[in-house]
Motif scaffolding. Sequence first.
Motif, mmCIF file in Angstrom:
data_model
loop_
_atom_site.group_PDB
_atom_site.id
_atom_site.type_symbol
_atom_site.label_atom_id
_atom_site.label_comp_id
_atom_site.label_asym_id
_atom_site.label_seq_id
_atom_site.Cartn_x
_atom_site.Cartn_y
_atom_site.Cartn_z
ATOM 1 N N GLY A 27 -0.442 72.929 49.961
ATOM 2 C CA GLY A 27 1.012 73.114 50.038
ATOM 3 C C GLY A 27 1.381 73.447 51.462
ATOM 4 N N SER A 28 2.624 73.781 51.681
ATOM 5 C CA SER A 28 3.051 74.128 53.036
ATOM 6 C C SER A 28 2.422 75.457 53.439
ATOM 7 C CB SER A 28 4.577 74.218 53.115
ATOM 8 O OG SER A 28 5.051 75.178 52.203
ATOM 9 N N SER A 29 2.086 75.554 54.726
ATOM 10 C CA SER A 29 1.455 76.767 55.246
ATOM 11 C C SER A 29 2.456 77.553 56.077
ATOM 12 C CB SER A 29 0.232 76.413 56.093
ATOM 13 O OG SER A 29 -0.252 77.555 56.756
ATOM 14 N N ALA A 30 2.404 78.872 55.912
ATOM 15 C CA ALA A 30 3.281 79.743 56.690
ATOM 16 C C ALA A 30 2.639 80.157 58.004
ATOM 17 C CB ALA A 30 3.635 80.990 55.876
ATOM 18 N N ALA A 31 1.382 79.769 58.204
ATOM 19 C CA ALA A 31 0.662 80.180 59.408
ATOM 20 C C ALA A 31 1.213 79.462 60.632
ATOM 21 C CB ALA A 31 -0.819 79.895 59.251
ATOM 22 N N GLU A 32 1.281 80.177 61.735
ATOM 23 C CA GLU A 32 1.690 79.588 63.005
ATOM 24 C C GLU A 32 0.441 79.151 63.759
ATOM 25 O OE1 GLU A 32 4.611 78.946 64.512
ATOM 26 O OE2 GLU A 32 5.640 79.481 62.645
ATOM 27 N N PRO A 33 0.471 77.968 64.400
ATOM 28 C CA PRO A 33 -0.691 77.549 65.185
ATOM 29 C C PRO A 33 -0.994 78.558 66.291
ATOM 30 C CG PRO A 33 0.860 75.733 64.895
ATOM 31 C CD PRO A 33 1.555 76.967 64.412
ATOM 32 N N GLU A 34 -2.247 78.798 66.481
ATOM 33 C CA GLU A 34 -2.659 79.654 67.584
ATOM 34 C C GLU A 34 -2.723 78.821 68.850
ATOM 35 O OE1 GLU A 34 -6.212 81.856 66.904
ATOM 36 O OE2 GLU A 34 -5.649 82.397 64.838
ATOM 37 N N PRO A 35 -1.996 79.192 69.874
ATOM 38 C CA PRO A 35 -1.999 78.389 71.108
ATOM 39 C C PRO A 35 -3.418 78.181 71.627
ATOM 40 C CG PRO A 35 -0.297 80.074 71.200
ATOM 41 C CD PRO A 35 -1.121 80.372 69.975
ATOM 42 N N GLY A 36 -3.758 76.913 71.853
ATOM 43 C CA GLY A 36 -5.052 76.590 72.436
ATOM 44 C C GLY A 36 -6.226 76.613 71.481
ATOM 45 N N LEU A 37 -5.990 76.815 70.174
ATOM 46 C CA LEU A 37 -7.097 76.824 69.230
ATOM 47 C C LEU A 37 -7.447 75.395 68.832
ATOM 48 C CD1 LEU A 37 -9.127 78.249 67.398
ATOM 49 C CD2 LEU A 37 -7.335 78.403 65.645
ATOM 50 N N LEU A 38 -8.662 74.966 69.166
ATOM 51 C CA LEU A 38 -9.151 73.626 68.858
ATOM 52 C C LEU A 38 -10.150 73.702 67.711
ATOM 53 C CD1 LEU A 38 -9.840 72.431 72.532
ATOM 54 C CD2 LEU A 38 -7.701 72.244 71.216
ATOM 55 N N LEU A 39 -10.181 72.643 66.908
ATOM 56 C CA LEU A 39 -11.036 72.626 65.723
ATOM 57 C C LEU A 39 -11.825 71.325 65.692
ATOM 58 C CD1 LEU A 39 -11.766 74.081 63.035
ATOM 59 C CD2 LEU A 39 -9.835 72.866 61.978
ATOM 60 N N TYR A 40 -13.131 71.447 65.411
ATOM 61 C CA TYR A 40 -13.975 70.272 65.200
ATOM 62 C C TYR A 40 -14.936 70.543 64.053
ATOM 63 C CZ TYR A 40 -17.272 66.424 66.128
ATOM 64 O OH TYR A 40 -18.068 65.308 66.020
ATOM 65 N N PRO A 41 -14.531 70.239 62.800
ATOM 66 C CA PRO A 41 -15.431 70.429 61.651
ATOM 67 C C PRO A 41 -16.452 69.291 61.591
ATOM 68 C CG PRO A 41 -13.098 70.395 61.016
ATOM 69 C CD PRO A 41 -13.200 69.822 62.376
ATOM 70 N N SER A 42 -17.727 69.640 61.653
ATOM 71 C CA SER A 42 -18.767 68.628 61.662
ATOM 72 C C SER A 42 -20.127 69.299 61.616
ATOM 73 C CB SER A 42 -18.660 67.777 62.935
ATOM 74 O OG SER A 42 -19.770 66.929 63.083
ATOM 75 N N SER A 43 -21.131 68.581 61.144
ATOM 76 C CA SER A 43 -22.495 69.051 61.327
ATOM 77 C C SER A 43 -22.849 68.946 62.806
ATOM 78 C CB SER A 43 -23.466 68.198 60.505
ATOM 79 O OG SER A 43 -23.718 66.965 61.161
ATOM 80 N N THR A 44 -23.952 69.572 63.185
ATOM 81 C CA THR A 44 -24.346 69.536 64.591
ATOM 82 C C THR A 44 -25.356 68.429 64.884
ATOM 83 O OG1 THR A 44 -26.044 71.214 64.186
ATOM 84 C CG2 THR A 44 -23.892 71.991 64.955
ATOM 85 N N ALA A 45 -25.358 67.369 64.093
ATOM 86 C CA ALA A 45 -26.193 66.216 64.420
ATOM 87 C C ALA A 45 -25.829 65.722 65.814
ATOM 88 C CB ALA A 45 -25.978 65.107 63.392
ATOM 89 N N ARG A 46 -26.814 65.223 66.551
ATOM 90 C CA ARG A 46 -26.593 64.901 67.960
ATOM 91 C C ARG A 46 -25.493 63.882 68.167
ATOM 92 N NH1 ARG A 46 -31.851 63.861 71.504
ATOM 93 N NH2 ARG A 46 -32.149 65.978 70.681
ATOM 94 N N LEU A 47 -25.379 62.905 67.276
ATOM 95 C CA LEU A 47 -24.364 61.873 67.486
ATOM 96 C C LEU A 47 -22.941 62.410 67.321
ATOM 97 C CD1 LEU A 47 -23.110 60.756 64.542
ATOM 98 C CD2 LEU A 47 -25.410 59.893 64.332
ATOM 99 N N LYS A 48 -22.806 63.636 66.794
ATOM 100 C CA LYS A 48 -21.476 64.248 66.702
ATOM 101 C C LYS A 48 -20.968 64.687 68.076
ATOM 102 C CE LYS A 48 -21.341 63.869 62.202
ATOM 103 N NZ LYS A 48 -20.361 63.016 61.503
ATOM 104 N N ASN A 49 -21.867 64.743 69.072
ATOM 105 C CA ASN A 49 -21.500 64.878 70.472
ATOM 106 C C ASN A 49 -20.846 66.213 70.822
ATOM 107 O OD1 ASN A 49 -21.419 63.880 73.111
ATOM 108 N ND2 ASN A 49 -19.417 62.919 72.845
ATOM 109 N N HIS A 50 -21.307 67.290 70.186
ATOM 110 C CA HIS A 50 -20.804 68.608 70.567
ATOM 111 C C HIS A 50 -21.135 68.950 72.015
ATOM 112 C CE1 HIS A 50 -20.819 69.086 66.156
ATOM 113 N NE2 HIS A 50 -19.976 70.087 66.325
ATOM 114 N N ALA A 51 -22.242 68.386 72.525
ATOM 115 C CA ALA A 51 -22.669 68.735 73.884
ATOM 116 C C ALA A 51 -21.580 68.405 74.905
ATOM 117 C CB ALA A 51 -23.969 68.007 74.225
ATOM 118 N N THR A 52 -20.976 67.224 74.779
ATOM 119 C CA THR A 52 -19.887 66.867 75.700
ATOM 120 C C THR A 52 -18.682 67.766 75.485
ATOM 121 O OG1 THR A 52 -20.619 64.559 75.781
ATOM 122 C CG2 THR A 52 -18.345 64.996 76.421
ATOM 123 N N LEU A 53 -18.402 68.092 74.235
ATOM 124 C CA LEU A 53 -17.262 68.957 73.918
ATOM 125 C C LEU A 53 -17.432 70.333 74.555
ATOM 126 C CD1 LEU A 53 -14.644 69.599 72.421
ATOM 127 C CD2 LEU A 53 -15.989 69.940 70.333
#
Length: 399
Positions: A193-219
Amino acid sequence: MRIGIDATTVRPGHSAGIEAFCYGLLDGLAATHHELSVHVLSGTADEWRRRVASNQVAWSEVRTTLRTDNSVGRLLRRHTPGAVASSLALRRTVNLVRQWSRPRASGADVMLHPFAAAPAHGDPAVIVLHDLRHLHPEYGSAGYAEVIRRNVARAAAVVVSWPHPYAQAVRAFPEARERIALIPLPAFHSPAGSSAAEPEPGLLLYPSSTARLKNHATLLEAMALLPECRLVCPGPLVEPEASRLLARADQPDLRGRVSFPGFVSTAELASLYARASAVVVPSLWEAASGAMLEAFSWGLPVACADSEPLLAQLDFTGADAAVFAARDPAALAAAVRRVLSDPGHYARSSRAAGSLLSGRTWVDTAADYTAVLEWVVAGRPGPMPRSAFGGALTREGSR
């Protein structure tokens, strides 16, 4: 119809997208009148029952040897050379040992295999081929590629989830074209449903496993160029990459700004989406990025890599994202700054893409799967059933 499902390749809390797929599809299939018999790993049935709360499912626990998601397996995975881990010899040996503990005949009319890189058994068999990265020399494994080829050759039907891997599958296996179906999925974690939460300035999200091809290293190297941002990366901590990423995140330039909380609950993930300012997807290869689809459903701005599957995903949804060169930390940092400087534009584009996908439910998906399974059980009379939603999605992408 009695449907057998081999979910022994999935350990709750460790299997990322394939796990979410199994939960959703089982929920949808449980709403049908068909009998479901699901094979799961020994000791996990209670967790499966918690995730799929239906008395229409009969659970059967199976002991599987040579697992990589226990403490010994993770240690071996961390220290085994990559060339050995992906070799034909190792995969053939593991599969030979595991076949002694695989599910025996279950009385099912058809066996569904949600993970195409494990040997299929039971006849007739339907396999789900989420993507073909293992056929790609840079991102794949020769051992898994051999299993996939054998599975496709023997399968009564093959199901692919998104337009890009579907087109790849048809090209890679032209002899199987008439038994390959495109059945798209809903977003795994859509807002309730609709969320009452306000975005946190500068908060980035990347949901993923840490398999190498997910490229967290560059991130993480890009995060060193974004001192104004904070990053949360929920998902299974897969070795050997997890240890390297955690060590890098603990360096002074990132400490306190980058976190890897591991596998989180659906409620925790929803809270993160509700608070995020943007979703970043640096992956080098995907079937289709679940994180991107979820960002669309939440109306969040997206920055993504220029890898072929992600560009195809933008094409078939019509979405606009800030695209960056996948292995360039400076380009990634610049793309993040673009979306944060004009969040309204990118959020509107995400919402439009989300609306295209919003009508898709797990009940719809299960109905498309059921049509294919019934076709197989009936002896495959006439043309293979085709998903109307899949057809509409490919037409959208071709415009």
